[in-house]
Design an enzyme around this catalytic site. Structure first.
Site, short mmCIF file in Angstrom:
data_model
loop_
_atom_site.label_atom_id
_atom_site.label_comp_id
_atom_site.label_asym_id
_atom_site.label_seq_id
_atom_site.Cartn_x
_atom_site.Cartn_y
_atom_site.Cartn_z
N CYS A 74 0.90 -1.18 0.00
CA CYS A 74 0.00 0.00 0.00
C CYS A 74 0.92 1.21 0.00
O CYS A 74 1.16 1.81 1.04
CB CYS A 74 -0.87 0.00 1.24
SG CYS A 74 -1.65 -1.59 1.60
N PRO A 91 1.64 7.78 -0.84
CA PRO A 91 2.40 8.50 -1.87
C PRO A 91 3.87 8.12 -1.98
O PRO A 91 4.57 8.64 -2.84
CB PRO A 91 2.26 9.96 -1.43
CG PRO A 91 2.09 9.90 0.06
CD PRO A 91 1.34 8.63 0.34
N GLY A 122 6.19 7.45 0.96
CA GLY A 122 7.07 7.70 2.11
C GLY A 122 7.86 6.44 2.47
O GLY A 122 9.10 6.46 2.54
N LYS A 123 7.16 5.33 2.66
CA LYS A 123 7.84 4.10 3.08
C LYS A 123 8.69 3.57 1.92
O LYS A 123 9.79 3.08 2.12
CB LYS A 123 6.84 3.06 3.54
CG LYS A 123 5.97 3.56 4.70
CD LYS A 123 6.09 2.76 5.92
CE LYS A 123 5.41 3.35 7.13
NZ LYS A 123 4.43 4.42 7.00
N GLU A 135 0.35 0.30 -5.59
CA GLU A 135 -0.75 1.15 -5.12
C GLU A 135 -1.93 0.92 -6.05
O GLU A 135 -1.83 1.07 -7.26
CB GLU A 135 -0.33 2.63 -5.13
CG GLU A 135 -1.46 3.62 -4.92
CD GLU A 135 -2.23 3.45 -3.59
OE1 GLU A 135 -1.61 3.27 -2.53
OE2 GLU A 135 -3.48 3.48 -3.64
N ASP A 193 -4.51 -9.88 -6.20
CA ASP A 193 -3.76 -10.26 -7.40
C ASP A 193 -2.40 -10.87 -7.08
O ASP A 193 -1.81 -11.57 -7.90
CB ASP A 193 -3.56 -9.04 -8.32
CG ASP A 193 -4.88 -8.47 -8.80
OD1 ASP A 193 -5.88 -9.21 -8.76
OD2 ASP A 193 -4.90 -7.29 -9.20
N ASP A 243 1.43 -1.13 4.89
CA ASP A 243 1.09 0.10 5.62
C ASP A 243 -0.39 0.32 5.31
O ASP A 243 -0.74 1.01 4.36
CB ASP A 243 1.97 1.25 5.09
CG ASP A 243 1.84 2.50 5.92
OD1 ASP A 243 1.47 2.40 7.10
OD2 ASP A 243 2.13 3.60 5.39
N CYS A 299 -1.84 3.94 11.13
CA CYS A 299 -1.70 5.18 11.91
C CYS A 299 -2.95 5.37 12.75
O CYS A 299 -3.55 6.43 12.79
CB CYS A 299 -1.43 6.37 11.00
SG CYS A 299 -2.61 6.53 9.69
N1 SAM Z 1 2.77 3.63 2.69
C1 SAM Z 1 2.36 4.95 2.26
C2 SAM Z 1 3.45 5.94 2.55
O1 SAM Z 1 4.28 5.67 3.44
O2 SAM Z 1 3.53 6.97 1.89
C3 SAM Z 1 1.03 5.34 2.86
C4 SAM Z 1 -0.04 4.32 2.61
S1 SAM Z 1 -1.64 4.75 3.16
C5 SAM Z 1 -1.55 4.54 4.87
C6 SAM Z 1 -2.58 3.38 2.64
C7 SAM Z 1 -2.69 3.20 1.16
O3 SAM Z 1 -3.49 2.05 0.90
C8 SAM Z 1 -3.34 4.35 0.41
O4 SAM Z 1 -2.49 4.83 -0.59
C9 SAM Z 1 -4.60 3.75 -0.21
O5 SAM Z 1 -4.88 4.25 -1.48
C10 SAM Z 1 -4.25 2.28 -0.27
N2 SAM Z 1 -5.46 1.41 -0.25
C11 SAM Z 1 -6.75 1.79 -0.10
N3 SAM Z 1 -7.56 0.71 -0.15
C12 SAM Z 1 -6.77 -0.35 -0.33
C13 SAM Z 1 -7.02 -1.75 -0.46
N4 SAM Z 1 -8.25 -2.25 -0.39
N5 SAM Z 1 -5.98 -2.55 -0.65
C14 SAM Z 1 -4.72 -2.06 -0.70
N6 SAM Z 1 -4.43 -0.76 -0.56
C15 SAM Z 1 -5.44 0.08 -0.39
#
Ligand code: SAM
Length: 444
Positions: A108, A111, A113-114, A132, A162, A176, A229
C-alpha cells in the site's frame, strides 16, 4: 479547539486512562515537522537540524518551510515524512540481516514515504516492488519514486488479491494498511469527520482481507512488516494476533522501545503525547519456514535490440549502470539486468506502471528523454546542463518558458544547486520546457 467525535474520546479515555488529559492536550499542539534526506543525493539544507533518533537520515525541522517552493524537494534530495513512520527503518534493518539483497513488496505504497525509505535502506541491493491500487495515487507514487532516483524499483497497480498469483516470491512484505487514521487527526482534523465506529470495523475487515491476500506471496521464513496510523486494537494487535494464530507467524520485535515508544505483546505504539511524532502502530512478524515450498524464479533474458539502439541506450546512463532496455509501444525503460527475470514475472502477472527507470519516448528517429532519466542516479553525467538560480528554477518547475544565455542547442538538463530537475530543448530562438504537465508546481 477541535471537536473530536464523542465515541473516539470515550475510547481514548479507556485506552490512555490517567494519561488521557495529556493525550488530549497533544491533539491541540501543532504536529512536529520532519523530513528524511536522500542518502544518494547531495543535501545542502536540513543537515544541521535535529536527528530523529530511530532514523539515520530523518530530521526534525523547527518550522514548516514551503516545500513546494523549494526546487531541491522536486529534485528528490529529501522527502517530507512524519517522524514516527520512519521507525520502519529499525525493523527493516533487522530483516536485512537475514537477507541483504531481498525482493521487497510495499503493498500500500502511495504516496511513497515508506517506499523511498526502503530504497534508501536497500542501498542499491535487492529490489523493491511498490504497489498502489488507486490510479490517481499511483501516479504520485511513480513521481516520488522517480525523484528518489533508484533503478532497483518497480511500480505496480494491483489489488492485494492479485498477488496470490505470485506465491513465495517476496522476502519482505510491508503492509502500511489503509486505516481509520486516528493517529493523524491533529495533522488533518478533517479526517476526524470521517471517523466512526463503523469505519473502524470496516477498516479492520479490510485489513484482514489484505493480510490474507498477501500471505501466499511471502516466502516461507520471510518477514511481514505491518503498520497503521490508528490506535484501534482491532486494526493493530488483533491483526497480528490473527496472523500468529491462523498462519503460525512469530513476532520479531526485538528492537528495544526507547524515546517514549510503547511496546506491547504485538508491536510498537507511538502516541503523540509520548513521542515527537504522530500516532502509529508497527510490528514485524515472520512466516514459518517450509522447506518444501521454495520459489524458483524462471530465468528470462532481456530483449535483444539493434546495435544502433543499444549504442544510444547505453549513452544515456553511467558506464557502470548495468541496465537492459525494454520497449513497450514507444516507451523505453531501463531495467537492472540482474532483476530482468523478476520484471518478466511481474509483467506477466500484474499491471506494471513503472519498471526501473522510464528513460524516454522513441518517436521514429527522435528520442525524447524523460524527466525520470534526468532524476535518476544512473543518468549519464555527460549530458549538457545549465545550473540556474532560484527564480529561474521555479519558473521552470511551473512549466513556463525560461531563457538560457549561451546554452548550446539541443537537449539540456536544468539544474538547481547542481541537482537535476528535468529537461529543456534549446532551439534557435527559444527554449522549450519539457517538465511534465502533471508534475508542474502550481503555487506562486
Ligand atoms: N505507505 C504509504 C506511505 O508511506 O507513503 C502510505 C499508505 S496509506 C496509509 C494506505 C494506502 O493504501 C493508500 O495509498 C490507499 O490508497 C491504499 N489502499 C486503499 N484501499 C486499499 C485496499 N483495499 N488494498 C490495498 N491498498 C489500499
Amino acid at each position: 479547539m477541535n471537536h473530536w467525535p464523542e465515541e473516539f474520546l470515550h475510547r481514548s479515555k479507556l485506552l490512555f486512562k490517567d494519561e488521557y488529559s495529556s493525550f488530549l492536550d497533544s491533539l491541540s499542539t501543532p504536529a512536529p515537522v520532519s523530513v528524511r534526506l536522500n542518502p544518494f543525493k547531495r543535501n545542502i539544507g536540513f543537515v544541521e537540524t535535529q536527528v530523529i533518533p530511530w532514523s539515520k537520515n530523518g530530521r526534525y525541522l523547527p518550522e514548516r518551510p514551503s516545500f513546494t517552493l523549494d526546487p531541491l524537494f522536486h529534485a528528490g534530495t529529501y522527502y517530507v515524512q512524519e517522524a514516527s513512520s520512519q521507525f520502519l527503518e529499525q525493523l527493516f534493518l533487522l530483516a536485512l540481516k537475514d537477507n541483504p539483497e531481498p525482493i521487497v513488496l510495499d503493498l500500500c505504497a502511495a504516496p511513497g514515504g515508506k517506499s523511498t525509505h526502503l530504497l534508501s535502506l536497500l542501498n542499491g541491493e535487492g529490489c523493491l516492488v511498490s504497489n498502489e491500487v488507486i490510479s490517481s495515487r499511483n501516479k504520485i507514487l511513480q513521481q516520488n519514486i522517480a525523484k528518489w532516483g533508484c533503478t532497483n524499483s518497480f511500480v505496480t497497480q494491483n489489488d492485494p488479491a492479485d498477488f496470490k498469483r505470485l506465491p513465495g516470491v517476496f522476502d519482505i512484505i510491508v503492509v502500511d494498511a489503509p486505516c481509520s487514521g486516528e493517529g493523524l487527526f491533529r495533522r488533518d482534523p478533517e479526517a476526524a469527520d470521517e471517523w466512526s465506529e463503523k469505519a473502524v470495523e470496516h477498516c479492520s475487515t479490510r485489513q484482514n482481507q489484505i493480510l490474507e491476500s498477501i500471505h501466499e506471496s511471502l516466502k516461507p521464513g520471510g518477514y511481514l512488516i505491518y503498520s497503521t496510523c490508528t490506535f484501534e486494537k482491532a486494526e493493530n494487535g488483533d491483526q497480528i494476533e490473527r496472523m500468529i494464530s491462523e498462519f503460525g507467524y512469530e513476532i520479531c520485535n526485538s528492537v528495544p522501545a526507547e524515546n517514549g515508544i510503547v511496546q506491547t505483546e504485538y508491536g510498537y505504539h507511538f502516541y503523540p503525547h509520548k513521542v515527537i511524532g504522530e500516532g502509529l502502530f508497527i510490528s514485524m512478524i515472520r512466516k514459518p519456514i517450509d522447506h518444501d515450498k521454495r520459489f524458483r524464479m524462471r530465468h528470462e533474458d532481456p530483449q535483444n535490440y539493434g546495435k544502433d539502439f543499444r549504442m544510444s541506450f547505453s549513452s544515456y546512463f553511467r558506464i557502470d549502470a548495468n541496465l537492459s532496455a525494454f520497449v513497450k509501444d514507444d516507451h523505453v525503460y531501463a531495467i537492472p539486468t540482474e532483476h530482468y527475470s523478476l520484471f518478466a514475472l511481474l509483467f506477466k502477472n500484474l499491471f506494471v506502471r513503472q519498471a526501473g527507470i522510464f528513460t524516454g519516448t522513441q518517436k521514429d528517429k527522435n528520442f525524447i528523454p524523460s524527466t525520470e532519466l534526468a532524476l535518476s542516479l544512473s543518468a549519464s553525467d555527460q549530458f549538457p546542463s545549465a545550473n540556474v538560480d532560484l527564480p529561474t528554477a521555479l519558473t521552470y518547475l511551473r512549466g513556463e518558458s525560461i531563457s538560457l544565455a549561451n546554452a548550446p542547442q539541443g537537449w539540456t538538463i536544468i539544474q538547481y544547486e547542481n541537482q537535476n530537475l528535468g529537461w529543456v530543448k534549446v532551439l534557435d530562438r527559444r527554449v522549450n520546457n519539457y517538465y511534465p504537465k502533471e508534475w508542474k508546481v502550481m503555487k506562486r
